[in-house]
Design an enzyme around this catalytic site. Structure first.
Site, mmCIF file in Angstrom:
data_model
loop_
_atom_site.group_PDB
_atom_site.id
_atom_site.type_symbol
_atom_site.label_atom_id
_atom_site.label_comp_id
_atom_site.label_asym_id
_atom_site.label_seq_id
_atom_site.Cartn_x
_atom_site.Cartn_y
_atom_site.Cartn_z
ATOM 1 N N ASN A 13 35.710 75.275 69.195
ATOM 2 C CA ASN A 13 34.262 75.157 69.335
ATOM 3 C C ASN A 13 33.859 73.711 69.686
ATOM 4 O O ASN A 13 33.880 72.826 68.826
ATOM 5 C CB ASN A 13 33.592 75.598 68.031
ATOM 6 N N ASP A 69 35.088 75.111 58.638
ATOM 7 C CA ASP A 69 34.720 76.519 58.635
ATOM 8 C C ASP A 69 33.390 76.600 57.912
ATOM 9 O O ASP A 69 33.136 75.830 56.976
ATOM 10 C CB ASP A 69 35.773 77.383 57.940
ATOM 11 N N HIS A 167 24.479 71.163 56.464
ATOM 12 C CA HIS A 167 25.610 71.509 55.615
ATOM 13 C C HIS A 167 26.879 70.803 56.104
ATOM 14 O O HIS A 167 27.675 70.311 55.310
ATOM 15 C CB HIS A 167 25.804 73.026 55.602
ATOM 16 N N ARG A 168 27.046 70.723 57.426
ATOM 17 C CA ARG A 168 28.203 70.053 58.013
ATOM 18 C C ARG A 168 28.154 68.552 57.697
ATOM 19 O O ARG A 168 29.166 67.949 57.355
ATOM 20 C CB ARG A 168 28.215 70.299 59.530
#
Length: 182
Positions: A13, A69, A167-168
């Site tokens: 990705n 993930d 969140h990342r």
């Protein structure tokens, strides 16, 4: 501050890599892309999925590596799609998620960054609460056009500071603190 040029981000990705690179650059870590397709085991645990991917990525590139993930967990759907977020996105997409929801639109994004080298295997988790919008808004990738972070009125796709609160970002910040002290 220590600079690293031997740390790889393994993924297929491009979007995730570019976000991670921008975030980690702010912490003085230079990230390289190891573009690969990693097996994604079927599991209800994001951590188990991340650990397997990190081990496989290290086995392939033979250099210190991180993988990311993540999952979108929707309260009214009992946490669905959770660890199956990627599969759900490719099969029903944002429109499908929007069609499943009624009144309760509470959700959270969870990101797990897992680091692996020949001596270490370590995971770092970042969470961000929010809601699912009533319609797609903005031109972001993945679930960004439908996820509204807590205390905000716009989706990830509509805001310019996503990489300062996501969140990342939270998971990468924890990772960078550990990595730079390692």
């Amino acid at each position: 501050m220590r600079q690293s040029f031997d740390l790889f981000f393994a993924s297929s990705n491009d979007h995730k890599y570019h976000e991670a690179k921008r975030i980690l650059n702010n912490f003085g870590i230079d990230l390289s892309f190891f573009k690969c397709v990693l097996e994604e085991i079927q599991s209800n645990s994001l951590n188990d999925i991340a650990i397997k991917k990190a081990k496989d990525a290290f086995h392939e590139c033979k250099k210190p590596v991180i993988i990311e993930d993540d999952g979108l967990f929707i309260e009214s759907l009992n946490g669905f799609p959770g660890p199956y977020s990627s599969f759900v996105f490719t099969t029903i997409g944002n429109e499908g998620i929007l069609n499943l929801l009624k009144k309760n639109r509470n959700a959270k994004f969870v990101s797990i960054i897992t680091y692996c080298d020949k001596n270490s295997l370590r995971s770092f988790v970042g969470n961000l609460d929010g809601t699912i919008s009533n319609s797609k808004q903005g031109n972001g990738w993945g679930y960004d056009p439908i996820f509204i972070p807590i205390k905000m009125k716009k989706t990830f796709a509509e805001i310019s500071n996503k990489n300062e609160l996501s969140h990342r970002y939270k998971a990468l910040k924890k990772f960078s603190s550990w990595y730079l002290d390692k």
